[in-house]
Design a protein around this motif. Structure first.
Motif, PDB file in Angstrom:
ATOM      1  N   PRO A 193       1.330  -1.401  -0.022  1.00 16.94           N
ATOM      2  CA  PRO A 193      -0.040   0.125  -0.464  1.00 16.94           C
ATOM      3  C   PRO A 193       1.196   1.175   0.235  1.00 16.94           C
ATOM      4  O   PRO A 193       2.155   1.314   0.295  1.00 16.94           O
ATOM      5  CB  PRO A 193      -1.072  -0.208   1.495  1.00 16.94           C
ATOM      6  N   ASN A 194       0.025   2.389  -0.028  1.00 18.93           N
ATOM      7  CA  ASN A 194       1.203   3.254  -0.515  1.00 18.93           C
ATOM      8  C   ASN A 194       1.119   3.836   1.355  1.00 18.93           C
ATOM      9  O   ASN A 194       0.034   3.718   2.083  1.00 18.93           O
ATOM     10  CB  ASN A 194      -0.161   4.353  -1.193  1.00 18.93           C
ATOM     11  N   GLN A 195       0.551   5.890   1.598  1.00 22.16           N
ATOM     12  CA  GLN A 195       0.831   5.974   3.061  1.00 22.16           C
ATOM     13  C   GLN A 195       0.026   6.224   3.120  1.00 22.16           C
ATOM     14  O   GLN A 195      -0.119   6.016   4.858  1.00 22.16           O
ATOM     15  CB  GLN A 195       2.029   7.430   2.526  1.00 22.16           C
ATOM     16  N   ASN A 196      -1.238   6.246   2.922  1.00 24.40           N
ATOM     17  CA  ASN A 196      -2.037   6.804   3.827  1.00 24.40           C
ATOM     18  C   ASN A 196      -3.479   5.786   3.432  1.00 24.40           C
ATOM     19  O   ASN A 196      -3.874   4.883   2.383  1.00 24.40           O
ATOM     20  CB  ASN A 196      -3.691   8.278   3.266  1.00 24.40           C
ATOM     21  N   LEU A 197      -4.069   5.017   4.731  1.00 28.71           N
ATOM     22  CA  LEU A 197      -4.826   4.018   5.170  1.00 28.71           C
ATOM     23  C   LEU A 197      -5.779   4.721   5.794  1.00 28.71           C
ATOM     24  O   LEU A 197      -6.076   5.587   6.529  1.00 28.71           O
ATOM     25  CB  LEU A 197      -3.734   3.272   6.286  1.00 28.71           C
ATOM     26  N   ALA A 198      -7.289   3.876   5.556  1.00 29.44           N
ATOM     27  CA  ALA A 198      -8.124   4.396   6.503  1.00 29.44           C
ATOM     28  C   ALA A 198      -8.959   2.705   7.251  1.00 29.44           C
ATOM     29  O   ALA A 198      -9.111   1.623   6.609  1.00 29.44           O
ATOM     30  CB  ALA A 198      -9.387   4.947   4.671  1.00 29.44           C
ATOM     31  N   ILE A 199      -9.813   2.928   8.098  1.00 30.16           N
ATOM     32  CA  ILE A 199     -10.345   2.219   8.765  1.00 30.16           C
ATOM     33  C   ILE A 199     -11.807   2.031   8.654  1.00 30.16           C
ATOM     34  O   ILE A 199     -12.321   3.673   9.078  1.00 30.16           O
ATOM     35  CB  ILE A 199      -9.908   1.730  10.159  1.00 30.16           C
ATOM     36  N   GLU A 201      -6.780  -1.206  16.907  1.00 27.60           N
ATOM     37  CA  GLU A 201      -5.063  -1.963  17.171  1.00 27.60           C
ATOM     38  C   GLU A 201      -5.327  -2.851  16.349  1.00 27.60           C
ATOM     39  O   GLU A 201      -4.178  -3.490  16.161  1.00 27.60           O
ATOM     40  CB  GLU A 201      -5.590  -2.236  18.610  1.00 27.60           C
ATOM     41  N   ALA A 202      -6.194  -3.836  16.282  1.00 25.01           N
ATOM     42  CA  ALA A 202      -6.019  -5.415  15.400  1.00 25.01           C
ATOM     43  C   ALA A 202      -5.790  -5.172  14.437  1.00 25.01           C
ATOM     44  O   ALA A 202      -5.007  -6.102  13.508  1.00 25.01           O
ATOM     45  CB  ALA A 202      -7.515  -6.264  15.840  1.00 25.01           C
ATOM     46  N   LEU A 203      -6.519  -4.035  13.457  1.00 23.46           N
ATOM     47  CA  LEU A 203      -6.190  -3.784  11.586  1.00 23.46           C
ATOM     48  C   LEU A 203      -4.871  -3.036  11.576  1.00 23.46           C
ATOM     49  O   LEU A 203      -4.423  -3.529  10.535  1.00 23.46           O
ATOM     50  CB  LEU A 203      -7.585  -2.882  11.213  1.00 23.46           C
ATOM     51  N   ILE A 204      -4.417  -2.292  12.548  1.00 21.74           N
ATOM     52  CA  ILE A 204      -3.082  -1.634  12.135  1.00 21.74           C
ATOM     53  C   ILE A 204      -1.802  -2.250  12.286  1.00 21.74           C
ATOM     54  O   ILE A 204      -0.652  -1.228  12.366  1.00 21.74           O
ATOM     55  CB  ILE A 204      -3.898  -0.425  12.634  1.00 21.74           C
ATOM     56  N   GLN A 205      -1.850  -3.041  13.530  1.00 25.55           N
ATOM     57  CA  GLN A 205      -1.111  -4.220  14.162  1.00 25.55           C
ATOM     58  C   GLN A 205       0.182  -4.249  12.037  1.00 25.55           C
ATOM     59  O   GLN A 205       1.724  -4.435  12.973  1.00 25.55           O
ATOM     60  CB  GLN A 205      -0.873  -5.209  14.369  1.00 25.55           C
ATOM     61  N   PRO A 206      -0.183  -5.049  11.355  1.00 25.44           N
ATOM     62  CA  PRO A 206       1.123  -4.798  10.593  1.00 25.44           C
ATOM     63  C   PRO A 206       1.577  -4.417  10.162  1.00 25.44           C
ATOM     64  O   PRO A 206       3.047  -3.975   9.315  1.00 25.44           O
ATOM     65  CB  PRO A 206       0.498  -6.104   9.941  1.00 25.44           C
ATOM     66  N   TYR A 207       0.752  -2.644  10.260  1.00 24.90           N
ATOM     67  CA  TYR A 207       1.621  -1.844   9.299  1.00 24.90           C
ATOM     68  C   TYR A 207       1.722  -0.842  10.845  1.00 24.90           C
ATOM     69  O   TYR A 207       2.456   0.308  10.343  1.00 24.90           O
ATOM     70  CB  TYR A 207       0.920  -0.652   9.074  1.00 24.90           C
ATOM     71  N   LYS A 208       3.031  -1.259  11.822  1.00 20.89           N
ATOM     72  CA  LYS A 208       3.328  -0.854  12.694  1.00 20.89           C
ATOM     73  C   LYS A 208       4.264  -0.164  12.727  1.00 20.89           C
ATOM     74  O   LYS A 208       5.582  -0.399  11.924  1.00 20.89           O
ATOM     75  CB  LYS A 208       3.351  -1.400  14.033  1.00 20.89           C
ATOM     76  N   ASP A 209       4.476   1.277  13.360  1.00 14.60           N
ATOM     77  CA  ASP A 209       6.094   2.161  12.597  1.00 14.60           C
ATOM     78  C   ASP A 209       6.491   1.586  11.886  1.00 14.60           C
ATOM     79  O   ASP A 209       7.925   1.467  10.747  1.00 14.60           O
ATOM     80  CB  ASP A 209       7.137   1.328  14.148  1.00 14.60           C
ATOM     81  N   GLN A 210       6.116   1.627  10.517  1.00 12.87           N
ATOM     82  CA  GLN A 210       6.372   2.336   8.956  1.00 12.87           C
ATOM     83  C   GLN A 210       6.092   3.462   7.960  1.00 12.87           C
ATOM     84  O   GLN A 210       6.130   3.447   7.269  1.00 12.87           O
ATOM     85  CB  GLN A 210       5.750   1.053   8.344  1.00 12.87           C
ATOM     86  N   GLY A 211       5.884   4.679   9.416  1.00 10.45           N
ATOM     87  CA  GLY A 211       5.703   5.409   8.330  1.00 10.45           C
ATOM     88  C   GLY A 211       3.961   6.028   7.875  1.00 10.45           C
ATOM     89  O   GLY A 211       3.749   7.037   7.170  1.00 10.45           O
ATOM     90  N   TYR A 212       3.246   5.087   8.281  1.00 11.09           N
ATOM     91  CA  TYR A 212       1.335   5.417   7.232  1.00 11.09           C
ATOM     92  C   TYR A 212       0.790   6.561   8.249  1.00 11.09           C
ATOM     93  O   TYR A 212       1.158   6.261   9.455  1.00 11.09           O
ATOM     94  CB  TYR A 212       0.590   3.955   7.415  1.00 11.09           C
TER      95      TYR A 212
END
Length: 834
Positions: free
Chosen positions: A733-739, A801-812
C-alpha cells in the motif's frame, strides 16, 4: 403425439405408406456395422407399439434382400434376449435350444452363405449376474457349490478394512438392482481380480467365511475369460488379441470351457436341483453358448476359408454397443431425454445420418473404438462421379504450416535445466486432464532426476520422465526456429499452437518417448492410440506455456524501455525491511500495461487468491465430508453408490456456477438446469444438477477435525485466514490507510447478521476493514461476530488496534471517522505507535 408439417406424428409406422391409428411407444432400429472397416450406419427404423417374432423376421428378410442388392454381405445378426427375438430367430431358420443348437440360418438370397446369430454379450452377462444373485447358490455338474455369499463377504471385509484387495467390488455391485442396466457392474463382478481376492482370503489368510470358495473362484474366471474374447484392437495382445490363426486355439479352448461350465450349472427350483438351461433363467446360458459358437463359425467363414476376405476377426464388431451408442446420441439431441417423441426421434435420426452433428453419448455402455456413423457423401464426390472426373486435392498454405525453418539443435546447460523445471510444471497441469492411470504414471519418473530439480525440490515438485523432457526440448527447439525466422518477435496467429504441435510430433515420431506404455498402446484401437494422444497433449500444454512466457518477456522489455519516459504519479512507499513488497506495479500506467498484457483474463486475478494449494485443501475437506454424507443420503452418491471425489478442476467449475448464480438470479435453483431455456444448457455443460447439489451439501472450507467450538466463524476460519493473508501479500500500500465498517448484503438465516439503520445495505454481515485511501484495495478485515457477554467497551479502539498491527512503525497515515475517534484510542496510539 405431435402435430407438424401438416400431419400428426406418433402413430405406428412400418414404412408401408399406411398409418395405423395405434400410438407408437417404441422405435425399432436396424444398423449395419462394417466388420472389416471402421463405420456403421443405421439403415431403417420403425415406429411400433408391439411386434411379434414373425413380423420381426419379415423385416429382417426384407433387410437382407435389400442389402444383398447393393452388394453388402451380411454375416451375422445381433440382438438382445426378449422372447420375441427367440421367436424371430426360429422363424428365420435358426435354433438356439441347447439340446439341438444351430445358431445360424441360410441367407435368403444366397443359401450357400450363413447368417450367424448372436445375443448381445453385455445383456447376457447382466442376465447371468441377475440369475446368480437371485438364486444365491448354483451347483456345478460335479456337485460343487457356487455361492453369492462369498461375494458379499468379500465386500463386507473390504468395507471394514477400508481398502479393496486389488478389485473394484463395492456396495453397488451387491445392490445391483438399483442399477441393473449398468454393464460395468456385471463385468467388474465376473472378473479375475475378484476371483484372486477370494482365493487369497481362503488360501493365504485362512478366513473361515471364505472356506470352500474354490468353485466360485473357478466360475468367475471362466465367465471372465469368455466375456474377454471381445477384441477391438487388431494389435491387441493376450486376451484382448483378435481371433486369428495364432490365437484361434486359445480362444476356442476358452469358449469350450465356458460352454461346458454353463451346460452343467444347476439351480434349486424349490423342489429339486435342475439344470439352469431348463428353467426361466436359461437366456444367459443360451446366449453365451450361441455367441461362442457363432464367433468361431464367423472366424472360419471370414478368415480360414480359401480366399478369405479378412486376416483376423474383431469380435467387438459383433456386439450391440454400436447401436446403444447411437441411441445415446439420439437422447443427447434432446438434452439427454430418455423418452423422445416420434418427431424428436425422426429429427435426431436424420441429423445423425446426414451430418453426424449430434454429440455421441455413452448410454449404458462405454465408447470402445472409433466406429463412426457413415455420413452422406460430399457433393463434390457426387459431381465427380456424374462427370467422370477425378478429384485433385489442392494444398492451401495456412497458419498451421512452418516452411523453411532454421535448424536449432543445441540447447545450453542452462536451458536444459530450465526445460526440466518447466516439464515438471507441464506434468502437474496434464495430470489434471489425463484420466488414464497408466498414461498419468508415464509422465513422471524418479530415475535420472535433473540436478536442478533436486536442488529446487522442497517435497512438492513433479519429476518429469525422460519422454516428457524430450517433448519439452523438442518444443523449445521449434520455438527457437520460429523466433529466428520472425527476427526474435513472438509468433502471432491462431494456428501457432497447431503448427508447433504438428512439427514436434513429427520430430518425435521415431522416438520411443514412453517405453512403459508399449503394451498399453494395444489396449485401444489404432485410431485412439493413447501414446500418440498423450504426446499431443504434452506438446499442446508446453506450447501454450511457451507462448505465455514469450508474451511476458516482451512485456518486461517494453516496460524497461518506457520506464524512463514515465513520471511516477503515485506517492513513494514507506521503506521497511519487515514489510514484503507484494506486486510492485510502480505507476498506474505501468500497472495497467502489466495487467492487460500478462494477466489477460479475470481468472488470472481470481487465481491469485484461490490458489491451487488452497483449492486442493478445500477439495480434501469436501471429500472427507462427502464420504460421511453418502452414508445418510444415497442420492448424493455416484453411479457406483459411493462418493465421487471432487477434483480441483471440478471445484473451479463449481465456483464458476456459484458466481454466475450471483449475477443472474433465478427464483429456483433448478431453473439453472431447465430444458426450456438456453441457460439450462449452459449450466449442464459444466456440471449436472445433482452433482452441484451434492457438492453444495458436502462443501467444507475448513478441516472438521480442527474446528474450535468457541469460534463463531469456525466453518470459515481456515479460508478466511488464507484470504486475509493473500490480501496483504499481494499488494504494497501507499502511505494513506483508512479503517471503516463494510456491510456484505445478506438476508440469510444467521446469528451473525446485523442491521445498520441509514446504510445503503441495511441487512448483512458487518466487516471491519482497513484499505488504501487512493485505490480502496482491502488490506485486511475482521468479521463482527457480536458479543456473548453483553456490551463491549472500547470496541472501536480494539478494532483499530487489531487492523493496524501489521503496519506498525512504518510511517503510514491512518484515517478514521468519528465512530472510532475517542480519547482512549488517541492515548493508545500516542503511547504504542509512531
Amino acid at each position: 403425439m405431435d402435430f407438424g408439417s401438416g400431419q400428426i406424428h406418433g402413430y405406428v409406422d412400418f414404412g408401408t405408406g399406411e398409418i395405423d391409428n395405434t400410438v407408437a411407444t417404441q422405435a425399432m432400429v436396424l444398423m449395419a456395422v462394417s466388420i472389416n472397416e471402421s463405420w456403421k450406419i443405421p439403415f431403417a427404423y420403425f415406429l411400433i407399439a408391439s411386434i411379434t417374432g414373425k413380423e420381426k423376421a419379415n423385416i429382417i428378410r426384407e433387410s437382407l434382400c435389400r442389402l444383398h442388392a447393393i452388394s453388402v454381405r451380411v454375416v451375422s445378426l445381433t440382438c438382445d434376449g426378449p422372447s420375441q427375438n427367440f421367436a424371430m430367430v426360429r422363424e428365420l431358420g435358426a435354433d438356439l435350444n441347447i439340446s439341438n443348437m444351430r445358431p445360424y440360418f441360410p441367407h435368403l438370397e444366397d443359401p450357400t452363405h450363413k447368417v450367424h446369430v448372436l445375443l448381445d454379450p453385455c445383456h447376457m452377462l447382466k442376465l447371468l449376474r441377475n440369475a446368480f444373485a437371485t438364486s444365491g447358490v448354483l451347483e456345478t455338474e460335479d456337485g460343487k457349490q457356487i455361492k453369492w455369499q462369498y461375494i458379499e463377504h468379500l465386500n463386507t471385509l473390504q468395507e471394514k478394512e477400508g481398502l479393496r484387495l486389488g478389485n473394484k467390488l463395492r456396495m453397488a455391485h451387491i445392490q445391483w438392482r438399483k442399477q441393473k442396466m449398468k454393464v460395468h457392474l456385471a463385468a467388474q463382478l465376473f472378473s479375475s481380480s475378484v476371483a484372486d481376492a477370494l482365493e487369497y482370503c481362503e488360501q493365504e489368510l485362512k478366513y473361515p467365511q471364505f472356506r470352500g470358495c474354490a468353485a466360485t473362484v473357478q466360475f468367475l474366471r471362466t465367465i471372465d475369460g469368455a466375456f474377454d474374447v471381445n477384441s477391438r484392437n487388431p494389435l491387441g495382445k493376450g486376451l484382448k488379441a483378435p481371433i486369428k490363426p495364432s490365437t484361434k486355439d486359445r480362444a476356442e479352448a476358452i469358449l469350450q470351457q465356458a460352454e461346458t461350465c454353463l451346460r452343467g450349472l444347476k439351480v434349486n427350483n424349490g423342489k429339486q436341483l435342475v439344470h439352469m438351461h431348463s428353467t426361466a433363467k436359461k437366456t444367459s446360458i443360451y446366449g453365451f453358448i450361441a455367441n461362442g459358437r457363432s464367433a468361431l463359425n464367423i472366424y472360419n467363414d471370414l478368415v480360414e476359408r480359401p480366399n478369405a476376405p479378412c486376416r483376423y476377426l474383431l469380435t467387438y464388431k459383433l456386439s450391440q454397443d454400436h447401436l446403444e451408442l447411437f441411441f445415446a446420441a439420439v437422447r443427447a439431441r434432446g438434452g439427454y431425454n430418455n423418452n423422445p417423441n416420434a418427431k424428436q426421434f425422426r429429427a435426431a435420426y436424420k441429423r445423425l445420418l446426414m451430418r453426424h452433428q449430434v454429440k455421441t453419448g455413452t448410454g449404458n455402455c462405454l465408447l470402445r473404438d472409433n466406429t463412426d456413423i457413415l455420413d452422406s457423401t460430399p457433393a463434390a464426390v457426387n459431381i465427380a462421379r456424374r462427370m467422370e472426373v477425378e478429384l485433385v486435392e489442392m494444398v492451401v498454405p495456412g497458419d498451421d504450416t512452418i516452411p523453411d525453418l532454421p535448424d536449432v539443435d543445441h540447447l545450453s546447460e542452462y536451458k536444459d535445466a530450465a526445460i526440466n523445471y518447466i516439464a515438471g510444471f507441464v506434468v502437474k497441469k496434464l495430470r489434471e486432464k489425463v484420466t488414464c492411470m497408466p498414461c498419468s504414471q508415464a509422465l513422471t519418473s524418479m530415475e535420472g532426476t535433473h540436478s536442478f530439480l533436486a536442488l529446487k525440490d522442497r517435497g512438492g515438485l513433479q519429476k518429469p520422465s525422460k519422454g516428457m523432457v524430450a517433448v519439452c526440448q523438442a518444443t523449445e527447439r521449434c520455438f527457437q526456429r520460429l523466433l529466428r525466422r520472425t527476427g526474435g518477435k513472438p509468433p502471432q496467429g491462431s494456428g501457432v499452437t497447431l503448427a508447433v504441435v504438428t512439427q514436434v510430433l513429427a520430430d518425435c515420431a521415431e522416438k520411443n518417448l514412453f517405453p512403459g506404455l508399449h503394451n498399453h498402446m494395444f489396449d485401444t484401437c489404432a485410431e485412439a492410440n493413447h501414446v500418440h494422444i498423450l504426446g499431443m497433449h504434452c506438446v499442446e500444454e508446453d506450447a501454450l506455456d511457451a507462448e505465455l512466457l514469450q508474451a511476458q518477456v516482451q512485456t518486461e522489455e517494453l516496460e524497461e524501455e518506457e520506464d524512463d519516459e514515465m513520471d511516477c504519479d503515485l506517492e513513494p512507499r514507506p521503506a521497511s525491511e519487515g514489510r514484503p513488497l507484494g506486486l510492485d506495479l510502480g505507476s498506474v500506467r505501468r500497472a495497467v500495461r502489466f495487467t492487460t498484457s500478462v494477466m489477460l483474463r479475470e481468472i488470472d486475478f481470481f487465481m491469485l487468491f484461490f490458489t491451487q494449494a488452497i483449492v486442493a485443501d478445500i477439495c480434501g475437506f469436501t471429500n472427507r465430508q462427502g464420504w460421511e454424507l453418502v452414508l445418510n443420503r444415497a442420492s448424493y452418491a455416484g453411479v457406483e453408490g459411493v462418493w465421487n471425489e471432487v477434483t480441483p478442476d471440478e471445484f473451479y467449475r463449481f465456483m464458476g456456477l456459484l458466481i454466475y448464480m450471483g449475477f443472474h438470479v433465478l427464483p429456483d435453483m433448478h431453473r439453472y438446469w431447465g430444458t426450456k431455456s438456453l441457460q439450462g444448457s449452459w449450466a449442464r455443460s459444466f456440471m449436472s444438477r445433482d452433482r452441484f447439489k451434492a457438492l453444495l451439501a458436502a462443501l467444507h472450507v475448513v478441516d472438521p477435525a480442527t474446528e474450535d467450538n468457541q469460534d463463531r466463524l469456525k466453518k470459515l476460519r481456515y479460508l478466511m485466514d488464507h484470504l486475509k493473508q493473500k490480501c496483504q501479500e499481494l499488494f504494497q500500500p501507499n502511505q494513506n490507510l483508512a479503517i471503516d465498517e463494510r456491510m456484505v448484503k445478506s438476508k440469510g438465516r444467521s446469528g451473525l447478521k446485523q442491521f445498520m439503520k441509514g446504510k445503503p445495505t441495511r441487512w448483512g454481515f458487518k466487516l471491519w476493514v482497513i484499505a488504501t485511501s487512493d485505490s480502496g484495495y482491502t488490506l485486511d478485515f475482521n468479521v463482527y461476530t457480536g458479543s456473548r457477554d453483553g456490551r463491549v467497551t472500547d470496541l472501536a479502539t480494539k478494532v483499530v488496534e487489531a487492523l493496524i498491527q501489521p503496519y506498525k512503525d512504518q510511517g503510514y497515515n491512518l484515517w478514521i471517522d468519528n465512530f472510532y475517534t475517542s480519547p482512549a484510542l488517541g492515548a493508545t496510539l500516542a503511547t504504542n505507535w509512531d
